[in-house]
Each structure stands twice: as C-alpha cells, then as structure tokens.
Design a protein around this motif. Structure first.
Motif, PDB file in Angstrom:
ATOM      1  N   LEU A  41       0.826  -1.202   0.000  1.00  0.00           N
ATOM      2  CA  LEU A  41       0.000   0.000   0.000  1.00  0.00           C
ATOM      3  C   LEU A  41       0.861   1.253   0.000  1.00  0.00           C
ATOM      4  N   ARG A  42       1.923   1.259   0.787  1.00  0.00           N
ATOM      5  CA  ARG A  42       2.804   2.425   0.829  1.00  0.00           C
ATOM      6  C   ARG A  42       3.481   2.650  -0.522  1.00  0.00           C
ATOM      7  N   ALA A  43       3.873   1.594  -1.193  1.00  0.00           N
ATOM      8  CA  ALA A  43       4.495   1.722  -2.504  1.00  0.00           C
ATOM      9  C   ALA A  43       3.527   2.363  -3.492  1.00  0.00           C
ATOM     10  N   GLN A  44       2.251   1.997  -3.419  1.00  0.00           N
ATOM     11  CA  GLN A  44       1.258   2.580  -4.320  1.00  0.00           C
ATOM     12  C   GLN A  44       1.045   4.050  -4.008  1.00  0.00           C
ATOM     13  N   GLU A  45       1.058   4.413  -2.725  1.00  0.00           N
ATOM     14  CA  GLU A  45       0.874   5.815  -2.352  1.00  0.00           C
ATOM     15  C   GLU A  45       2.016   6.674  -2.875  1.00  0.00           C
ATOM     16  N   ILE A  46       3.232   6.187  -2.764  1.00  0.00           N
ATOM     17  CA  ILE A  46       4.390   6.931  -3.226  1.00  0.00           C
ATOM     18  C   ILE A  46       4.363   7.058  -4.743  1.00  0.00           C
ATOM     19  N   LYS A  47       4.012   5.988  -5.424  1.00  0.00           N
ATOM     20  CA  LYS A  47       4.000   5.962  -6.888  1.00  0.00           C
ATOM     21  C   LYS A  47       3.051   7.007  -7.467  1.00  0.00           C
ATOM     22  N   ASN A  48       1.936   7.265  -6.812  1.00  0.00           N
ATOM     23  CA  ASN A  48       0.917   8.176  -7.331  1.00  0.00           C
ATOM     24  C   ASN A  48       0.941   9.533  -6.630  1.00  0.00           C
ATOM     25  N   SER A  49       2.121  10.025  -6.241  1.00  0.00           N
ATOM     26  CA  SER A  49       2.193  11.278  -5.513  1.00  0.00           C
ATOM     27  C   SER A  49       1.979  12.497  -6.413  1.00  0.00           C
ATOM     28  N   LYS A  50       2.138  12.337  -7.706  1.00  0.00           N
ATOM     29  CA  LYS A  50       1.919  13.429  -8.656  1.00  0.00           C
ATOM     30  C   LYS A  50       0.614  13.207  -9.405  1.00  0.00           C
ATOM     31  N   ASN A  51      -0.019  14.298  -9.793  1.00  0.00           N
ATOM     32  CA  ASN A  51      -1.227  14.229 -10.605  1.00  0.00           C
ATOM     33  C   ASN A  51      -0.827  14.289 -12.072  1.00  0.00           C
ATOM     34  N   ASN A  52      -1.072  13.202 -12.794  1.00  0.00           N
ATOM     35  CA  ASN A  52      -0.747  13.100 -14.211  1.00  0.00           C
ATOM     36  C   ASN A  52      -2.035  13.025 -15.024  1.00  0.00           C
ATOM     37  N   TYR A  53      -2.006  13.625 -16.217  1.00  0.00           N
ATOM     38  CA  TYR A  53      -3.213  13.731 -17.032  1.00  0.00           C
ATOM     39  C   TYR A  53      -2.926  13.343 -18.482  1.00  0.00           C
ATOM     40  N   VAL A  54      -3.944  12.773 -19.138  1.00  0.00           N
ATOM     41  CA  VAL A  54      -3.867  12.496 -20.568  1.00  0.00           C
ATOM     42  C   VAL A  54      -5.222  12.812 -21.201  1.00  0.00           C
ATOM     43  N   VAL A  55      -5.171  13.521 -22.326  1.00  0.00           N
ATOM     44  CA  VAL A  55      -6.386  13.909 -23.052  1.00  0.00           C
ATOM     45  C   VAL A  55      -6.271  13.409 -24.487  1.00  0.00           C
ATOM     46  N   ALA A  94      -4.651  22.672 -18.645  1.00  0.00           N
ATOM     47  CA  ALA A  94      -3.373  22.225 -18.066  1.00  0.00           C
ATOM     48  C   ALA A  94      -2.761  23.327 -17.201  1.00  0.00           C
ATOM     49  N   GLU A  95      -2.810  24.563 -17.678  1.00  0.00           N
ATOM     50  CA  GLU A  95      -2.274  25.687 -16.897  1.00  0.00           C
ATOM     51  C   GLU A  95      -3.025  25.854 -15.580  1.00  0.00           C
ATOM     52  N   ALA A  96      -4.353  25.720 -15.635  1.00  0.00           N
ATOM     53  CA  ALA A  96      -5.154  25.847 -14.418  1.00  0.00           C
ATOM     54  C   ALA A  96      -4.855  24.716 -13.438  1.00  0.00           C
ATOM     55  N   LEU A  97      -4.721  23.500 -13.956  1.00  0.00           N
ATOM     56  CA  LEU A  97      -4.407  22.358 -13.100  1.00  0.00           C
ATOM     57  C   LEU A  97      -3.009  22.475 -12.502  1.00  0.00           C
ATOM     58  N   LYS A  98      -2.076  22.999 -13.287  1.00  0.00           N
ATOM     59  CA  LYS A  98      -0.710  23.193 -12.799  1.00  0.00           C
ATOM     60  C   LYS A  98      -0.702  24.179 -11.633  1.00  0.00           C
ATOM     61  N   ALA A  99      -1.471  25.250 -11.760  1.00  0.00           N
ATOM     62  CA  ALA A  99      -1.573  26.237 -10.674  1.00  0.00           C
ATOM     63  C   ALA A  99      -2.264  25.637  -9.458  1.00  0.00           C
ATOM     64  N   GLU A 100      -3.301  24.869  -9.704  1.00  0.00           N
ATOM     65  CA  GLU A 100      -4.081  24.248  -8.626  1.00  0.00           C
ATOM     66  C   GLU A 100      -3.289  23.151  -7.913  1.00  0.00           C
ATOM     67  N   ASP A 101      -2.599  22.314  -8.680  1.00  0.00           N
ATOM     68  CA  ASP A 101      -1.864  21.181  -8.111  1.00  0.00           C
ATOM     69  C   ASP A 101      -0.546  21.593  -7.464  1.00  0.00           C
ATOM     70  N   GLY A 102       0.036  22.679  -7.916  1.00  0.00           N
ATOM     71  CA  GLY A 102       1.322  23.109  -7.376  1.00  0.00           C
ATOM     72  C   GLY A 102       2.390  22.058  -7.587  1.00  0.00           C
ATOM     73  N   GLU A 103       3.071  21.683  -6.510  1.00  0.00           N
ATOM     74  CA  GLU A 103       4.150  20.690  -6.594  1.00  0.00           C
ATOM     75  C   GLU A 103       3.645  19.299  -6.968  1.00  0.00           C
ATOM     76  N   ASN A 104       2.357  19.071  -6.840  1.00  0.00           N
ATOM     77  CA  ASN A 104       1.792  17.755  -7.169  1.00  0.00           C
ATOM     78  C   ASN A 104       1.453  17.601  -8.651  1.00  0.00           C
TER      79      ASN A 104
END
Length: 140
Positions: free
Chosen positions: A21-35, A50-60
């Motif tokens: 479970l911890r490995a899965q949490e670490i693996k998905n620490s960033k928000n990735n998108y595909v359109v 994408a620009e709005a999500l980048k501002a909203e997500d910050g480091e994530n």
C-alpha cells in the motif's frame, strides 16, 4: 506451536500488505493527465486546462499529455495550424503526442511532423498504459 506459526504468518502477511500500500501511495504522488482529441483547435482549451491544473496542483502537478488522432491528424504538419500550440504547450508543460495508426490511415507524411510532437504507434494502447500508471484520462 500452531499458534506461534499462525501468528507469525499473520504478522508477515500484514507487513507485506502494508508495504504494498505504501508503494502505491508513493508511486501516485503526482497528478498526471492524458487527453485524447481529434481536432488541433481543441489544444487551446486543453492547454488552458493544463495551466489551471498546474496552478491548482502546485508541486503535485506531474505530466500532462495530449494525444491527437483521427481524420484531421494531418493538421499537425501545417505550421499555421499547430505552430502556436506547440509553443503554448511547451510553456504549460504539455506534451503533444500523435497517433501512428491515424498517421498511417490518413497518409500523413511523418517527415513533416514537428520534432516537438512524439509519435506513438497505437493511441488506445498508449492511453491504457498511462491509465495503468495512474493518469487521469478524458477523450474529447
């Protein structure tokens, strides 16, 4: 003795399950998108998103990819249609990808594709592979 063995097995299973479970949490620490899109002009609202999500997500904020496919795929070879979007996409951290099946089906000259655009053989497979990695996906 049986209690000791059963207890040991139970503890080992619990430890291995928690580690997974911890490995899965670490693996998905960033928000990735595909359109997936079939029209080059749709890149405008996609890049704004994408620009709005980048501002909203910050480091994530992780990776953002746009896969272009369909009968209008030839538009990616026309500088007046794709040029302004390539610059905007790069500034927004958006990667533009072209579907090889569509390129072949609609006889698009691959030599005319801008170097900034990555080509994948099969957009459907590529999209599923990204989803398996935790990407959020949408088709337009």
């Amino acid at each position: 003795m049986k209690k000791y063995i059963i207890s040991s097995i139970f503890i080992m299973l619990a430890l291995f399950s928690t580690a997974n479970l911890r490995a899965q949490e670490i693996k998905n620490s960033k928000n990735n998108y595909v359109v997936l899109t079939k029209k080059v002009p749709q890149l405008q609202p996609i890049i704004l998103t994408a620009e709005a999500l980048k501002a909203e997500d910050g480091e994530n904020f992780g990776d953002f990819q746009v896969i272009i496919c369909g009968k209008e795929i030839g538009d990616i070879t026309e500088a007046d249609k794709i040029g302004k979007f390539i610059d905007k996409a790069e500034k927004a951290g958006v990667n533009i990808v072209a579907c090889g099946f569509s390129l072949n089906k609609f006889n698009v000259d691959k030599k005319r594709i801008p170097k900034e655009i990555k080509v994948v053989e099969n957009r459907i497979l590529y999209n599923f592979q990204l989803q398996k990695k935790g990407y959020k996906s949408i088709s337009l």
